[in-house]
Design an enzyme around this catalytic site. Structure first.
Site, short mmCIF file in Angstrom:
data_model
loop_
_atom_site.label_atom_id
_atom_site.label_comp_id
_atom_site.label_asym_id
_atom_site.label_seq_id
_atom_site.Cartn_x
_atom_site.Cartn_y
_atom_site.Cartn_z
N PRO A 65 40.64 12.92 -36.17
CA PRO A 65 41.13 11.96 -35.17
C PRO A 65 40.49 12.18 -33.80
O PRO A 65 40.55 13.28 -33.27
CB PRO A 65 42.65 12.21 -35.13
CG PRO A 65 42.86 13.52 -35.78
CD PRO A 65 41.71 13.78 -36.69
N GLU A 66 39.84 11.15 -33.30
CA GLU A 66 39.19 11.20 -32.00
C GLU A 66 39.84 10.13 -31.13
O GLU A 66 40.89 9.61 -31.48
CB GLU A 66 37.68 11.00 -32.17
CG GLU A 66 37.10 12.10 -33.09
CD GLU A 66 35.60 11.98 -33.32
OE1 GLU A 66 34.95 11.14 -32.69
OE2 GLU A 66 35.09 12.75 -34.14
N ARG A 99 27.51 20.70 -36.36
CA ARG A 99 28.28 19.55 -36.80
C ARG A 99 27.37 18.51 -37.46
O ARG A 99 26.25 18.29 -37.00
CB ARG A 99 29.01 18.88 -35.61
CG ARG A 99 29.84 19.82 -34.74
CD ARG A 99 31.05 20.37 -35.48
NE ARG A 99 31.95 19.33 -35.96
CZ ARG A 99 32.91 18.78 -35.24
NH1 ARG A 99 33.10 19.14 -33.99
NH2 ARG A 99 33.69 17.85 -35.77
N LYS A 158 42.41 13.82 -26.31
CA LYS A 158 42.89 13.74 -27.69
C LYS A 158 44.32 14.27 -27.80
O LYS A 158 44.77 14.61 -28.89
CB LYS A 158 41.93 14.51 -28.60
CG LYS A 158 40.56 13.85 -28.71
CD LYS A 158 39.67 14.57 -29.71
CE LYS A 158 38.43 15.10 -29.05
NZ LYS A 158 37.56 15.84 -29.96
#
Ligand SMILES: [Zn+2]
Length: 302
Positions: free
Chosen positions: A2-3, A261, A54
């Site tokens: 979730p961003e 990443r 966030k």
């Protein structure tokens, strides 16, 4: 996973479920999830829910319940007769009679965190998180983005993840906005030209609005999101699409580890040297200069 867009959607849903209602119970089903005494919120009314970076902020009469969803966390509504869902780490029961009975933090990988912070201390608490300004929904121009990353020599992809420079973007957002802007993720920050900063400035709100629309429709239909990393539908243009055709030019989307990443990009729309980025391959011409090519990339910001 979730961003910014997903946290924004959770924020809106949570507000709809809980604003104006009184907390009658708070149960951490995993004792490691909550920092603060659970019973302190009982009897307080939830005034509203907002997002900062966030973080989800449930603002009550005297305290704030802060949630960070990390990799797999999400907030779901609990139907009146619902049994606890697998992966539940925290439940908040709300005074009835209307549904939902309460809300739960579901988090299979157990990385999400919750804090109880007094309303008076909230801004000081947020200061300790060293969060930069929000990139959305306020309009930001190319000069703003260039200034936020001034002094950094890192690849632009890594810079976009620096929460102290601009807060809320994550690994997926970074791949997606760079694809929209036509900027290769490995480009050092100082190499970006003004038209590229402008393209990035246009790409970020375009990306956020796109995801809010697509995932918002999913939430409206299903009541919750299943993240792409957990088998949900992929609403993204290049993220998670290595080996597939770029939706803009048809070249094969690439994937590479960058700063640890997974990073996705199009080799034609995002050349590593930042040179010509024609919107149509047949327009590529040796006569084009670097500067005219850069301004030609403006149209990629969508
Ligand atoms: Zn492409």
């Amino acid at each position: 996973m979730p961003e910014l867009p997903e946290v924004e959607l959770m924020c809106r849903a949570l507000h709809g479920w809980s604003a104006g209602r009184e907390v009658t119970g708070l149960w951490p089903t995993d004792p490691t999830v909550l920092d603060g005494p659970a019973d302190r919120l009982v009897g307080q009314r939830i005034r509203g829910v907002r997002r900062r970076a966030k973080y989800l902020l449930l603002e009550l009469d005297r305290d704030v319940l802060v949630l960070h969803l990390r990799m797999t966390g999400k907030v779901v509504a609990l139907p009146t007769d619902g049994a606890p869902r697998p992966g539940t780490r925290l439940q908040v029961r709300l005074r009835g009679p209307q549904e939902p009975w309460g809300v739960a933090l579901v988090d299979p990988r157990r990385l999400a965190q919750a804090w109880i912070v007094s309303a008076e201390q909230l801004s000081r608490w947020l200061d300790t998180r060293e969060l930069g300004p929000e990139p959305w929904p306020e309009a930001r121009d190319g000069a703003w983005w260039a200034a936020r990353f001034q002094g950094l020599r890192a690849p632009i992809k890594a810079a976009l993840l620096r929460q102290d420079r601009v807060a809320g973007l994550g690994n997926i957002c970074a791949s997606e906005v760079l694809w929209r802007a036509g900027v290769h993720p490995s480009r050092p920050v100082p190499s970006l030209q003004p038209p590229e900063w402008e393209a990035l400035a246009r790409a970020v709100p375009a990306f956020v609005d796109h995801v809010l629309a697509v995932e918002g429709a999913t939430m409206a239909r299903d009541g919750e999101l299943t993240y792409v990393n957990q088998g949900g539908a992929n609403p993204f243009e290049v993220y998670g699409r290595a080996g597939q055709a770029c939706p803009r030019c048809g070249a094969t989307v690439q994937r590479e580890q960058l700063a640890g990443r997974g990073t996705f990009w199009c080799p034609r729309c995002q050349p590593p040297d930042g040179a010509a980025v024609p919107s149509r391959p047949e327009r590529r011409s040796r006569a084009r200069t670097r500067s005219s090519s850069s301004s030609g990339s403006k149209g990629l910001g969508r």
